[in-house]
Design an enzyme around this catalytic site. Structure first.
Site, PDB file in Angstrom:
ATOM      1  N   CYS A   8       0.865  -1.181   0.000  1.00 47.47           N
ATOM      2  CA  CYS A   8       0.000   0.000   0.000  1.00 47.47           C
ATOM      3  C   CYS A   8       0.898   1.227   0.000  1.00 47.47           C
ATOM      4  CB  CYS A   8      -0.958   0.001   1.193  1.00 47.47           C
ATOM      5  SG  CYS A   8      -0.208   0.326   2.789  1.00 47.47           S
ATOM      6  N   GLY A   9       0.308   2.379   0.073  1.00 53.38           N
ATOM      7  CA  GLY A   9       1.071   3.618   0.018  1.00 53.38           C
ATOM      8  C   GLY A   9       2.084   3.760   1.133  1.00 53.38           C
TER       9      GLY A   9
END
Length: 92
Positions: A8-9
């Site tokens: 994810c980010g």
């Protein structure tokens, strides 16, 4: 043992939820896995070591391994289809 990278980010919140759900899914289906987390920005350097990438953000790059968009683990929308796709890729 299959290796799955969940990205994810920030490699914290959504990837932790998704990674736990992927572990549970594999355990329930008798698949031995090593699930690791990272940031999307780290995928290029780690993807070749994986059998599957699960991302909670959309990616368009080809990493040479299957990629499953795992936002369903967060939203619950299309969860069964996402789980089925992961199991298909892992050969179960």
């Amino acid at each position: 043992m299959k290796k799955i990278i969940v990205a994810c980010g920030g490699a914290v919140a959504t990837s932790t939820v998704a990674a736990n759900r992927v572990r549970e899914l594999c355990e329930k289906n008798g698949i031995a896995v090593d699930v690791q987390q990272c940031r999307i920005s780290e995928l290029a350097g780690r993807a070749e070591q994986a059998d599957l990438l699960v991302t909670t953000a959309k990616v368009s790059r080809d990493y040479g391994v299957p990629v499953v968009h795992g936002i369903a683990f967060i939203s619950g929308i299309n969860l069964a289809a996402t789980e089925a796709k992961i199991l298909e890729i892992l050969g179960n």
